[in-house]
Design an enzyme around this catalytic site. Structure first.
Site, PDB file in Angstrom:
ATOM      1  CD  GLU A 165      -1.293  24.904   4.845  1.00 29.41           C
ATOM      2  OE1 GLU A 165      -1.885  24.527   3.824  1.00 29.41           O
ATOM      3  OE2 GLU A 165      -0.547  24.158   5.496  1.00 29.41           O
TER       4      GLU A 165
ATOM      5  CE1 TYR B  18       5.914  19.893   2.583  1.00 25.65           C
ATOM      6  CE2 TYR B  18       6.329  17.583   2.093  1.00 25.65           C
ATOM      7  CZ  TYR B  18       5.467  18.581   2.474  1.00 25.65           C
ATOM      8  OH  TYR B  18       4.150  18.289   2.748  1.00 25.65           O
TER       9      TYR B  18
END
Length: 645
Positions: A273, A352
């Site tokens: 993040e 991903y």
């Protein structure tokens, strides 16, 4: 805003692509917002001022929000029924409006706004009037009652506490869609890291975690700043969420309260993040041309931290990506340019895992120096702008002085993966002659070859740019063994023996038929269609013998008896675990056979409803519809390895 759902939550309404027309500086709007919120009841009043609106102004269309007044240049005007205030009507004059409403209560369907007992939130821009500028400077003035603390994306300015409550000002420059406003019964922890303000907004029971979080954030900011370029925001906040998600936003992450105490959250998840502050927020994604940032963030955060733990941990992560790709149903295996989502989804293995492998191979192709130079050039060129895959290519070409069109073309525009074969080996003294082959279409591959010699282990790279290629390796000592890509450094199809059969093979391989043991044929057919996501075909015992892939379904004792009669050796695991079980094996001829059993045949559908979530496992057991055990069979010999002694 990057959405990283935990568990099985999804945010389709919030994760849609937002596309920018070009550099932010081309159009920069302004908006002042005063939001008075009572999180306990959800009641809010919102005053918004657009002093010089650009283009059309879109008004909120939430059913829990009402536009009470609308003024243009100080004069009251009717609220347009279309929900859009046209530019021809306001003509650039100031637009002022007041909205009132009540946040909806928290529900299983995660929405754009909600209130809960201890925390409330508003996400994205659906609750705001916004003009057509792709970016704006938002001045957010938040007011909440005593006992509550507000937070938002942006730089924290003045804070004040009075008898009526607390006020806080945040200034955010960016896309309206990337904004978030939060209020909770938080204990606020703060640390300074140079000029940066690091904060946590945690419930009192979690306040003790604050120092560990701010310390971890500071470390990640330093790490990524050194690798990429200066951190782009004034600080970073970690805000506790009442919903089971992790949301990446500019300078902030909104994380489920239930996982704050878990070590993995302060590890790879938090690093991921924080890194999104560079990739996805400061440098935004042109979703029309494919989402590059999830793969780059996964590689530079998740994989890099695995490398810190040791080469074996990184190898296991890469193997996991390849296994996920192997389990991907054929209709979900698309080129990387078609991965345009802003969140986790069905093709996460592509967006991903495969994308992360692309960056792993690119780093190996360029070398660490040009890799880091390319990252810095990309960030410097696209900071505060939108970027696509071709911008990444341009930065790495400039950094390395090489044409990388072949590399990006083969990995971005093709679905599937190449399969490698070690067709022949011929050791002779201190040389080793190899014949390598690959499936079509042909890729240009730098294939790692590891040779165990009498003097130790040697690593070589062999260029394979045709269906078949030969190479002669000069060694320091005679060879004892050779392995092709044993550390899974290439994006490639796994060879037999490198990975055990997986439950996902049932969904991705040849269409299996179902053999129902017992009289529950209608229920078995319905279960098969639900799991396979296509009509399931039932066969009798005779047809089952020659089917290319088979799923045997029934009560536990019946399935165990069928297996004993048709497969050699004992069952690979204890078949009394849980109330229902699923596993896969291969018969002596290599045919894939799936087994679905339950203590009671009538419980098969309810117990195995979540089976597809165990696609990357060889077996799984369920009770109450949830997995209680799962794992893999041991791997065997692989045709990509040979021993000579």
């Amino acid at each position: 805003m990057r959405f990283r759902p935990l568990l099985i939550a999804a945010l389709p309404a919030l994760a849609g692509p937002a596309v920018w027309a070009g550099p932010h500086a081309e159009m920069l709007g302004e908006e002042a917002v005063t939001l008075r919120l009572d999180p306990a009841t959800g009641a809010l009043t919102l005053d918004a001022v657009l002093p010089a609106p650009q283009g059309d102004v879109t008004l909120p269309r939430q059913d829990w929000l009402t536009v009470e007044t609308l003024e243009i240049g100080g004069d009251a005007t009717p609220v347009p029924s279309s929900g859009v205030l046209r530019a021809a009507r306001h003509m650039g004059r100031p637009v002022t409006m007041r909205l009132t409403g009540t946040l909806p209560p928290l529900s299983p369907e995660i929405g754009e706004a909600a209130r809960a007992e201890t925390a409330s939130y508003l996400l994205g821009s659906g609750w705001l009037p916004v003009d057509s500028a792709p970016r704006a400077r938002f001045e957010l003035n938040l007011e909440v009652p005593a006992g509550w603390r507000p937070a938002a994306t942006g730089r924290l300015g003045a804070e004040a506490v009075g008898a009526e409550g607390r006020r806080a000002q945040f200034v955010f420059t960016g896309r309206a869609a990337d904004m978030g406003v939060f209020a909770g019964r938080y204990t606020v922890g703060e640390a300074r890291h140079g000029d940066l303000r690091l904060r946590t907004y945690f419930e009192p029971r979690d306040a003790a975690y604050s120092p560990a979080y701010t310390e971890a954030v500071a470390g990640y900011i330093d790490r990524f700043s050194a690798e990429i370029g200066p951190y782009p925001y004034a600080g970073f906040s970690v805000v506790s969420a009442p919903i089971p998600v992790g949301l990446g936003m500019p300078g902030l992450t909104y994380v489920s309260q239930s996982i704050l105490g878990h070590g993995y959250m302060r590890g790879r998840s938090l690093a991921h993040e924080v890194l999104h502050s560079w990739w996805g927020n400061s440098v935004a994604v042109d979703y029309r041309r494919g989402n590059w940032c999830e793969g780059l963030t996964t590689y530079m955060a998740d994989h890099a931290l695995a490398e810190d733990a040791g080469p074996e941990a990184a190898r296991e992560m890469r193997l996991g990506w390849l296994r996920d790709l192997a389990a991907l149903p054929a209709d979900e295996d698309r080129p990387l340019t078609e991965f345009r989502a802003a969140s986790h989804g069905a093709r996460q293995a592509v967006g991903y895992g495969k994308a992360a492998l692309l960056f792993h191979m690119l780093k190996a192709e360029l070398g660490p120096a040009d890799w880091h130079k390319g990252l810095s050039r990309f960030y410097a060129a696209r900071h505060d702008r939108v970027a696509a895959w071709h911008d990444l290519r341009a930065a790495f070409e400039e950094a390395s002085g090489r044409d990388l069109g072949w590399f990006f073309d083969q990995w971005l525009t093709r679905s599937g993966l190449p399969a490698l074969r070690l067709e022949a080996t011929e050791p002779e003294g201190t040389t080793l002659h190899l014949v390598l082959a690959q499936s079509g279409p042909v890729y240009r591959l730098s294939v790692p070859v590891v040779v165990e010699t009498e003097a130790g282990t040697e690593r070589h790279l062999v260029l394979l740019d045709a269906v078949r290629g030969e190479a002669t390796l000069r060694l320091r000592a005679p060879a004892r063994a050779v392995s092709v890509d044993p550390d899974f450094d290439l994006a490639r199809a796994l060879a037999p023996g490198e990975v055990p059969p997986m439950l996902g093979d049932l969904f991705a391989g040849p269409e299996p038929v179902l053999l129902a043991l017992g009289g529950e044929t209608v229920a078995v057919e319905a279960l098969g269609a639900r799991l396979l996501r296509r009509p399931a075909r039932l066969v009798d015992a005779a047809a089952a013998e020659t089917a290319p892939a088979l799923i045997v379904v029934g009560a536990g004792a019946e399935v165990a008896a069928w297996r004993m009669a048709h497969l050699d050796g004992p069952a690979p695991w204890s078949m009394d675990v849980g109330r229902a079980r699923a596993w896969v094996e291969r018969d002596p001829g290599g045919r894939l056979i799936g087994f679905l059993s339950a203590d009671r045949a009538e419980d098969l559908a309810s117990e195995l409803g979540a089976l597809r979530y165990q696609a990357g496992q060889s077996y799984a057991a369920f009770s109450g519809g949830a997995a209680v055990a799962a794992g893999d069979w041991p791997t065997g010999a692989t045709p990509l390895s040979r021993r000579f002694d």
